[in-house]
Design a protein around this motif. Structure first.
Motif, PDB file in Angstrom:
ATOM      1  N   TYR A   1       2.616   1.489  -3.565  1.00 54.98           N
ATOM      2  CA  TYR A   1       1.764   1.991  -4.646  1.00 54.98           C
ATOM      3  C   TYR A   1       1.362   3.449  -4.397  1.00 54.98           C
ATOM      4  CZ  TYR A   1       1.372  -2.699  -6.648  1.00 54.98           C
ATOM      5  OH  TYR A   1       1.643  -3.906  -7.241  1.00 54.98           O
ATOM      6  N   SER A   2       1.198   3.821  -3.123  1.00 53.76           N
ATOM      7  CA  SER A   2       0.895   5.223  -2.805  1.00 53.76           C
ATOM      8  C   SER A   2       2.049   6.120  -3.220  1.00 53.76           C
ATOM      9  CB  SER A   2       0.619   5.376  -1.308  1.00 53.76           C
ATOM     10  OG  SER A   2      -0.504   4.632  -0.912  1.00 53.76           O
ATOM     11  N   ALA A   3       3.278   5.659  -2.931  1.00 56.23           N
ATOM     12  CA  ALA A   3       4.455   6.431  -3.321  1.00 56.23           C
ATOM     13  C   ALA A   3       4.590   6.515  -4.830  1.00 56.23           C
ATOM     14  CB  ALA A   3       5.711   5.797  -2.715  1.00 56.23           C
TER      15      ALA A   3
ATOM     16  N   ALA B   1       9.101   4.586  -0.384  1.00 56.89           N
ATOM     17  CA  ALA B   1       8.745   3.398   0.396  1.00 56.89           C
ATOM     18  C   ALA B   1       9.897   2.404   0.506  1.00 56.89           C
ATOM     19  CB  ALA B   1       7.523   2.715  -0.235  1.00 56.89           C
TER      20      ALA B   1
ATOM     21  N   ILE C   1       0.842  -1.200   0.000  1.00 61.78           N
ATOM     22  CA  ILE C   1       0.000   0.000   0.000  1.00 61.78           C
ATOM     23  C   ILE C   1       0.880   1.255   0.000  1.00 61.78           C
ATOM     24  CG2 ILE C   1      -1.715   1.324   1.305  1.00 61.78           C
ATOM     25  CD1 ILE C   1      -2.836  -1.327   2.312  1.00 61.78           C
ATOM     26  N   ALA C   2       1.906   1.238   0.853  1.00 62.88           N
ATOM     27  CA  ALA C   2       2.835   2.379   0.884  1.00 62.88           C
ATOM     28  C   ALA C   2       3.580   2.517  -0.440  1.00 62.88           C
ATOM     29  CB  ALA C   2       3.822   2.199   2.038  1.00 62.88           C
TER      30      ALA C   2
ATOM     31  N   PHE D   1       2.109   6.464  -7.142  1.00 58.14           N
ATOM     32  CA  PHE D   1       1.154   7.405  -7.728  1.00 58.14           C
ATOM     33  C   PHE D   1       1.401   8.837  -7.262  1.00 58.14           C
ATOM     34  CE2 PHE D   1      -1.211   3.385  -8.270  1.00 58.14           C
ATOM     35  CZ  PHE D   1      -1.452   3.486  -9.630  1.00 58.14           C
ATOM     36  N   LYS D   2       1.975   8.982  -6.056  1.00 58.84           N
ATOM     37  CA  LYS D   2       2.339  10.322  -5.605  1.00 58.84           C
ATOM     38  C   LYS D   2       3.459  10.877  -6.473  1.00 58.84           C
ATOM     39  CE  LYS D   2       3.726  12.970  -1.531  1.00 58.84           C
ATOM     40  NZ  LYS D   2       4.120  12.913  -0.100  1.00 58.84           N
TER      41      LYS D   2
END
Length: 357
Positions: A42-44, A316, A39-40, A46-47
């Motif tokens: 994929y968040s990183a 991440a 999760i971290a 897309f960020k």
């Protein structure tokens, strides 16, 4: 609206979408096994892609050569050819654009830019046309010739840069004059290297669709690709269509080279190895199911993942190589559509029962 719903309800759109989701899931499982937080990660990712106007612009820049090379591979495939030489065609396009940009630097930019772009497209097309000619006249497999032409293109482009365009003391060409820059909307994207090549790639995709599916010549080309013997029996010139298909395919790849040297780097490097644009284009063509719209969407996805991989690494602490597992998994599931259909089977059965009731 009803027609759009009908189009997007077909398997041709559902299967790739599910394949993408499954690819991300496989990547998440691999991350969990390696002790990383997916999760971290994929968040990183897309960020990194959407975090700022500059990042959005650079992601678009990353997508652009993939659009061209994906279209190049897909066009050849639709015409019954396997163009494995898009990488060499990109290099030849780069070299042609650089030559025109430096040698004709005195011309006004409104003439110089189109001339350089046209030269790149023609050079890439002619380079691919060599493989097409050998296939049409000598029956030589285009996979072999395009791979060999990749190496010839690498050494030829390096020779031209070293002997005619080299910047003294550097391992690259002279700077292409600033007037030749293809960048635009710099203020909107905080000076990201967005350039007109993106718009040209969209136009190339439109040309791809209109030419192959809306013209007599495109019909002949597809017919030759599906069954050259039947096409010849019907009176079509198989050899001419083979050469033409490879020329158009190579022209798309050559335009990618123009975009890179005119819009991104503004000079041409001496490459120690193949830059890899064409091989990524093969993956994009497969992801896009060799359809021009699919190729554009696949290039957007591939470009986002490639550019965002650095965000996974810094944000991440996830190795950027893991994104290759995600991309490879997506390609695998698209190629092995039986697996995806097996996953979707319960949903199809449920929908069928609802229709019956």
């Amino acid at each position: 609206m009803h027609r759009l719903k009908k189009i997007f309800a077909t398997d041709s759109y559902v299967v790739p979408l599910v394949a993408i989701i499954m690819g991300f899931l496989v990547g998440a499982i691999v991350m969990l096994i390696g002790g990383y937080d997916p999760i971290a990660a994929y968040s990183a990712l897309f960020k990194r892609v959407f975090g700022s106007p500059y990042d959005i612009g650079e992601a678009i820049r990353e997508m652009t050569p993939l659009m061209f090379t994906g279209l190049a591979v897909a066009f050849a495939f639709r015409s019954g050819m396997f163009n494995i030489g898009a990488d060499g065609q990109v290099l030849i396009g780069m070299t042609a654009a650089t030559l025109v940009g430096i040698q004709l630097a005195g011309l006004p930019s409104f003439l110089l830019v189109p001339l350089a772009v046209i030269a790149a497209g023609l050079a890439g097309g002619l380079w691919a046309g060599i493989a097409g000619y050998l296939k049409a006249k000598r029956g030589i497999n285009e996979v072999i010739t395009t791979i060999m032409l990749n190496w010839i293109a690498l050494y030829l482009s390096n020779y031209i840069v070293r002997n005619f365009l080299l910047l003294k003391g550097q391992n690259r060409s002279e700077d292409i004059p600033a007037s030749l820059s293809m960048t635009f909307l710099n203020g909107v994207f905080d000076n990201a290297r967005v350039h007109w090549g993106t718009a040209i790639a969209i136009c190339a995709a439109i040309f791809f669709y209109v030419y192959l599916w809306k013209t007599k010549q495109g019909y002949e080309m597809r017919a030759v690709g599906l069954n050259p013997n039947a096409a010849e029996y019907a009176g079509m010139n198989v050899g001419r269509n083979v050469v033409k298909a490879m020329f158009i395919s190579g022209a798309f790849a050559g335009l990618a080279g123009a975009g890179e040297v005119l819009g991104v780097f503004h000079y041409q490097s001496v490459f120690a190895a193949s830059p890899g644009y064409g091989f990524n284009g093969i993956a994009v063509a497969l992801l896009g199911l060799t359809h021009p719209l699919g190729v554009i969407l696949a290039a957007i996805l591939y470009g986002m993942l490639t550019y965002g991989a650095a965000g996974m690494s810094f944000g991440a602490d996830v190795p950027p190589e893991l994104i290759r597992i995600v991309i490879g998994s997506i390609i695998f599931f698209i190629a092995a559509q039986g697996i995806v259909r097996w996953v979707l089977k319960p949903f199809y059965l449920k929908r069928k029962k609802e229709k019956v009731s």
